[in-house]
Write an enzyme that holds these catalytic residues in place. Structure first.
Site, PDB file in Angstrom:
ATOM      1  N   HIS A   1      52.765 -44.241 -49.558  1.00  0.00           N
ATOM      2  CA  HIS A   1      51.894 -44.221 -48.359  1.00  0.00           C
ATOM      3  C   HIS A   1      50.720 -43.285 -48.639  1.00  0.00           C
ATOM      4  O   HIS A   1      50.017 -43.481 -49.629  1.00  0.00           O
ATOM      5  CB  HIS A   1      52.761 -43.825 -47.160  1.00  0.00           C
ATOM      6  CG  HIS A   1      52.133 -43.950 -45.808  1.00  0.00           C
ATOM      7  ND1 HIS A   1      50.951 -44.596 -45.550  1.00  0.00           N
ATOM      8  CD2 HIS A   1      52.561 -43.486 -44.607  1.00  0.00           C
ATOM      9  CE1 HIS A   1      50.686 -44.528 -44.257  1.00  0.00           C
ATOM     10  NE2 HIS A   1      51.632 -43.863 -43.650  1.00  0.00           N
TER      11      HIS A   1
ATOM     12  N   HIS B   1      49.348 -53.724 -50.887  1.00  0.00           N
ATOM     13  CA  HIS B   1      49.425 -53.341 -49.475  1.00  0.00           C
ATOM     14  C   HIS B   1      50.379 -54.280 -48.762  1.00  0.00           C
ATOM     15  O   HIS B   1      50.456 -55.463 -49.090  1.00  0.00           O
ATOM     16  CB  HIS B   1      48.041 -53.419 -48.806  1.00  0.00           C
ATOM     17  CG  HIS B   1      47.957 -52.648 -47.529  1.00  0.00           C
ATOM     18  ND1 HIS B   1      48.369 -53.166 -46.329  1.00  0.00           N
ATOM     19  CD2 HIS B   1      47.546 -51.386 -47.298  1.00  0.00           C
ATOM     20  CE1 HIS B   1      48.184 -52.250 -45.387  1.00  0.00           C
ATOM     21  NE2 HIS B   1      47.698 -51.159 -45.941  1.00  0.00           N
TER      22      HIS B   1
ATOM     23  N   ASP C   1      43.614 -45.914 -50.652  1.00  0.00           N
ATOM     24  CA  ASP C   1      43.868 -44.708 -51.459  1.00  0.00           C
ATOM     25  C   ASP C   1      43.193 -44.747 -52.818  1.00  0.00           C
ATOM     26  O   ASP C   1      43.032 -43.704 -53.452  1.00  0.00           O
ATOM     27  CB  ASP C   1      45.381 -44.516 -51.630  1.00  0.00           C
ATOM     28  CG  ASP C   1      46.028 -44.082 -50.331  1.00  0.00           C
ATOM     29  OD1 ASP C   1      46.906 -44.809 -49.837  1.00  0.00           O
ATOM     30  OD2 ASP C   1      45.596 -43.053 -49.787  1.00  0.00           O
TER      31      ASP C   1
HETATM   32  C1  SDX Z   1      48.602 -46.715 -47.450  1.00  0.00           C
HETATM   33  O1  SDX Z   1      50.702 -49.685 -44.137  1.00  0.00           O
HETATM   34  C2  SDX Z   1      49.496 -49.173 -44.091  1.00  0.00           C
HETATM   35  O2  SDX Z   1      48.644 -49.583 -43.342  1.00  0.00           O
HETATM   36  C3  SDX Z   1      49.265 -47.993 -45.040  1.00  0.00           C
HETATM   37  C4  SDX Z   1      47.826 -47.515 -45.180  1.00  0.00           C
HETATM   38  C5  SDX Z   1      47.323 -46.853 -43.902  1.00  0.00           C
HETATM   39  O3  SDX Z   1      46.108 -46.795 -43.707  1.00  0.00           O
HETATM   40  O4  SDX Z   1      48.171 -46.280 -43.168  1.00  0.00           O
HETATM   41  O5  SDX Z   1      47.004 -48.609 -45.512  1.00  0.00           O
HETATM   42  C6  SDX Z   1      47.708 -46.458 -46.287  1.00  0.00           C
HETATM   43  O6  SDX Z   1      49.688 -46.218 -47.503  1.00  0.00           O
HETATM   44  C7  SDX Z   1      48.155 -47.679 -48.517  1.00  0.00           C
HETATM   45  C8  SDX Z   1      49.232 -47.952 -49.605  1.00  0.00           C
HETATM   46  C9  SDX Z   1      49.278 -46.780 -50.569  1.00  0.00           C
HETATM   47  N1  SDX Z   1      50.397 -46.952 -51.524  1.00  0.00           N
HETATM   48  C10 SDX Z   1      50.192 -47.254 -52.812  1.00  0.00           C
HETATM   49  O7  SDX Z   1      49.099 -47.448 -53.313  1.00  0.00           O
HETATM   50  C11 SDX Z   1      51.468 -47.295 -53.648  1.00  0.00           C
HETATM   51  C12 SDX Z   1      51.433 -48.500 -54.599  1.00  0.00           C
HETATM   52  N2  SDX Z   1      51.586 -49.695 -53.781  1.00  0.00           N
HETATM   53  C13 SDX Z   1      52.870 -50.339 -53.753  1.00  0.00           C
HETATM   54  O8  SDX Z   1      53.966 -49.495 -53.894  1.00  0.00           O
HETATM   55  C14 SDX Z   1      52.965 -51.411 -52.665  1.00  0.00           C
HETATM   56  O9  SDX Z   1      51.882 -52.228 -52.808  1.00  0.00           O
HETATM   57  C15 SDX Z   1      53.097 -50.998 -51.212  1.00  0.00           C
HETATM   58  C16 SDX Z   1      54.197 -50.031 -50.999  1.00  0.00           C
HETATM   59  C17 SDX Z   1      51.821 -50.417 -50.703  1.00  0.00           C
HETATM   60  C18 SDX Z   1      53.404 -52.272 -50.415  1.00  0.00           C
HETATM   61  O10 SDX Z   1      54.595 -52.718 -50.909  1.00  0.00           O
HETATM   62  P1  SDX Z   1      55.349 -54.043 -50.385  1.00  0.00           P
HETATM   63  O11 SDX Z   1      54.612 -54.715 -49.285  1.00  0.00           O
HETATM   64  O12 SDX Z   1      56.760 -53.641 -50.142  1.00  0.00           O
HETATM   65  O13 SDX Z   1      55.187 -54.973 -51.620  1.00  0.00           O
HETATM   66  P2  SDX Z   1      56.277 -55.101 -52.766  1.00  0.00           P
HETATM   67  O14 SDX Z   1      56.690 -53.728 -53.230  1.00  0.00           O
HETATM   68  O15 SDX Z   1      57.327 -56.039 -52.297  1.00  0.00           O
HETATM   69  O16 SDX Z   1      55.442 -55.763 -53.985  1.00  0.00           O
HETATM   70  C19 SDX Z   1      55.177 -57.178 -53.979  1.00  0.00           C
HETATM   71  C20 SDX Z   1      54.896 -57.520 -55.427  1.00  0.00           C
HETATM   72  C21 SDX Z   1      55.969 -56.979 -56.366  1.00  0.00           C
HETATM   73  O17 SDX Z   1      55.973 -57.828 -57.479  1.00  0.00           O
HETATM   74  P3  SDX Z   1      57.400 -58.534 -57.860  1.00  0.00           P
HETATM   75  O18 SDX Z   1      58.332 -57.366 -58.122  1.00  0.00           O
HETATM   76  O19 SDX Z   1      57.786 -59.348 -56.634  1.00  0.00           O
HETATM   77  O20 SDX Z   1      57.050 -59.348 -59.080  1.00  0.00           O
HETATM   78  O21 SDX Z   1      53.669 -56.883 -55.860  1.00  0.00           O
HETATM   79  C22 SDX Z   1      53.954 -55.941 -56.897  1.00  0.00           C
HETATM   80  C23 SDX Z   1      55.445 -55.650 -56.838  1.00  0.00           C
HETATM   81  O22 SDX Z   1      55.915 -55.295 -58.103  1.00  0.00           O
HETATM   82  N3  SDX Z   1      53.195 -54.721 -56.584  1.00  0.00           N
HETATM   83  C24 SDX Z   1      52.684 -53.905 -57.492  1.00  0.00           C
HETATM   84  C25 SDX Z   1      52.021 -52.909 -56.751  1.00  0.00           C
HETATM   85  N4  SDX Z   1      52.139 -53.165 -55.443  1.00  0.00           N
HETATM   86  C26 SDX Z   1      52.879 -54.292 -55.343  1.00  0.00           C
HETATM   87  N5  SDX Z   1      52.757 -53.886 -58.835  1.00  0.00           N
HETATM   88  C27 SDX Z   1      52.116 -52.866 -59.451  1.00  0.00           C
HETATM   89  N6  SDX Z   1      51.437 -51.879 -58.815  1.00  0.00           N
HETATM   90  C28 SDX Z   1      51.380 -51.876 -57.471  1.00  0.00           C
HETATM   91  N7  SDX Z   1      50.711 -50.913 -56.855  1.00  0.00           N
END
Ligand code: SDX
Length: 387
Positions: free
Chosen positions: A233, A273, A324
C-alpha cells in the site's frame, strides 16, 4: 437480508470468498470515484486533473470534508483553523525526542497520533462538531510530527510552524528550516492533492471499520497509518526509491534489473493496482511533474530510470504504474528523504480518512463481514490429563 437469515458457511459449501475482498462493494460513499478501466479519479464530482491543476490542498481538504469547494472566506477560515492547531502538546514533542533515531517514521507517526488523543479533551466526544474539530487538529499536527521527528533524529531543533503560509509551505519550512521556492511548494501541493483520497483502499477501509464500532478518531487514524505503512500500500513509494537507488549504485541497466526481479518472481513496487487496469491518472500527472523538476535540476537519471522501468513492466507484464511509482522520484527530486515518503502520503490521506469517518458516522452501521469456516468440526473433547 439480516445476518440471522444467512446460515454460517463451512467447507461443505462451495468457496464463496472474494480473496482480499476483491470486487466486493462494502458501502456507499460520495467522496471519491475510480473508474479502473478508463483510469479516472474524481473527488466529490471533480476530476483529479482539474483539482491538480487548479485547487490547493486546503481547498481539497474542505471539498472532501464538506462536499463543495470553499469560497475565499471559507478557505480563509479553514486555513486559520489549521494554523491555530499546528503546535504539538509538549508531551508529544517529548515522545518524539525520546523515540529511537532509527525508528521507522511511520511507526513514530502512528504512535504520536495515538498520543495526541491523550491530550485532547474532546478525544471521546462523538458529536459531529467535535469530530470535525478533531479532523482539523489531527490534519494540522501530522506535518509538525513528521518534520519535528526528522529534525530531532538528525540532531537538529524542531522548527516552529509559521503563522502564515499553506500546509505545503509550512511542512517544507518546518522540515528544512528554510522557506521553499515557489516551484517546489506548488509541486508538493499538487502531490498532496493527488494523495488525498482514493475510494475504499486498505487504509481508508481500516479507518471506517474502526469508526464503525463508534470508537474514536484517535483510534481510527493510527489504525489507518498502520495499514498504509505496508509495502503493498503506501509503503511502496519508499521501496520504489530503494529500487532506483540500487540501480544507480550498481550502475545497472534498469530494464535488465527489472527483468531479473520478475524472473525471480518478485513484485516490482509502484506497479499494479487492485482497481486500475490502465495507468493510474495520478501516476501520469506525477510523471510530468518529475520530468519538469528533473529538467529544472538538470538531473534526468531518476526520470530516465523510471521511464525505462515503465516500458519494461508494460512489455513484460502488461502492468502500469500506480501513484507510488512516480511520487518516489518526485519527492526525491524535491530533496525529501525516502523514509519520509510514506509519512507524507499519510499527511495527505488524513484528509480522506477523516472525511470517510465523518461519512461513516453520519449513517453508521457496524462493519462486520463473514468468514467461511473451513476448520475442523465435531471433534471429541479429551481432558488434559488424558492427552
Ligand atoms: C496504493 O487501493 C488503493 O487505492 C491504493 C492506493 C491509494 O491511493 O490508496 O492506490 C495506493 O497502495 C497503490 C499500490 C501500491 N503497491 C504497490 O505498488 C505494490 C506492488 N503492487 C502489487 O503488490 C499489486 O499490484 C497490488 C497489491 C497493488 C494489487 O494486487 P492485487 O490486486 O491483489 O493483484 P494480484 O497480486 O492478484 O496480481 C495480479 C497479477 C499477478 O500475476 P499472476 O501471479 O496472476 O501471474 O499481476 C501480477 C501478479 O503477480 N502483479 C505484479 C505486480 N502487481 C501485480 N507482478 C509484478 N510486480 C507487481 N507490482
Amino acid at each position: 437480508m439480516a445476518d440471522q437469515d444467512v446460515r454460517e458457511l463451512t467447507s461443505d459449501d462451495p468457496p464463496v470468498k472474494a480473496r482480499g475482498l476483491e470486487g466486493v462493494v462494502a458501502l456507499e460513499s460520495s467522496l471519491s470515484f475510480i473508474d479502473g478501466q478508463k483510469g479516472e479519479l474524481i473527488y466529490r464530482g471533480y476530476d483529479i486533473h482539474d483539482l491538480a491543476e487548479g485547487a490547493s490542498f486546503e481547498e481539497v481538504v474542505y471539498l472532501l470534508a464538506n462536499g463543495s469547494l470553499p469560497t475565499e472566506d471559507e478557505l480563509a477560515g479553514l486555513r486559520q483553523e489549521l494554523r491555530s492547531e499546528r503546535t504539538l502538546p509538549d508531551p508529544v514533542l517529548d515522545l518524539l525526542r525520546n523515540a529511537p533515531d532509527d525508528a521507522h517514521p511511520m511507526a513514530v507517526l502512528r504512535t504520536a497520533v495515538s498520543a495526541l488523543g491523550l491530550y485532547d479533551d474532546e478525544a471521546d466526544v462523538m458529536e459531529e462538531a467535535a469530530n470535525r474539530r478533531k479532523a482539523v487538529r489531527i490534519l494540522a499536527q501530522i506535518p509538525t510530527i513528521i518534520a519535528s521527528f526528522d529534525r530531532i533524529r538528525k540532531g537538529l531543533d524542531p522548527v516552529a510552524p509559521l503563522d502564515e503560509g499553506t500546509m505545503a509551505h509550512n511542512f517544507l519550512y518546518m522540515l528544512n528550516g528554510e522557506e521553499p521556492g515557489e516551484a517546489a511548494e506548488r509541486i508538493f501541493d499538487v502531490c498532496l492533492v493527488l494523495h488525498a483520497d482514493h475510494g475504499l483502499n486498505a487504509s481508508t477501509f481500516t479507518s471506517r471499520v474502526i469508526g464503525s464500532t463508534l470508537s474514536d478518531m484517535y483510534s481510527a487514524i493510527p489504525g489507518a497509518i498502520g495499514a498504509l505503512k505496508g509495502p503493498l500500500h503506501g509503503g511502496a513509494n519508499r521501496e520504489v526509491m530503494r529500487m532506483l537507488l540500487e540501480i544507480d549504485e550498481q550502475g545497472a541497466d534498469p530494464a535488465e534489473y527489472v527483468k531479473e526481479r520478475l524472473a525471480q518472481g518478485e513484485r516490482v513496487m509502484g506497479f499494479g493496482h487492485r482497481v486500475y487496469k490502465t495507468m493510474d491518472p495520478r501516476a501520469a500527472i506525477l510523471r510530468d511533474l518529475v520530468k519538469e523538476l528533473s529538467e529544472e535540476a538538470g538531473e534526468m537519471k531518476w526520470y530516465e530510470y523510471s521511464m525505462a522501468i515503465l516500458d519494461t513492466m508494460r512489455d513484460e507484464k502488461g502492468i502500469d504504474p500506480n501513484v507510488d511509482f512516480f511520487s518516489a522520484s518526485t519527492y526525491y527530486q524535491l530533496g525529501l528523504d525516502p523514509d519520509l515518503f510514506t509519512p507524507i502520503f499519510a499527511l495527505s490521506r488524513t484528509a480522506g480518512w477523516t472525511s470517510h469517518l465523518l461519512e461513516q458516522w453520519a449513517d453508521n452501521r457496524l462493519i462486520r463481514p463473514r468468514a467461511q469456516y473451513v476448520g475442523d468440526r465435531n471433534r471429541s473433547f479429551v481432558p488434559l490429563q488424558e492427552r
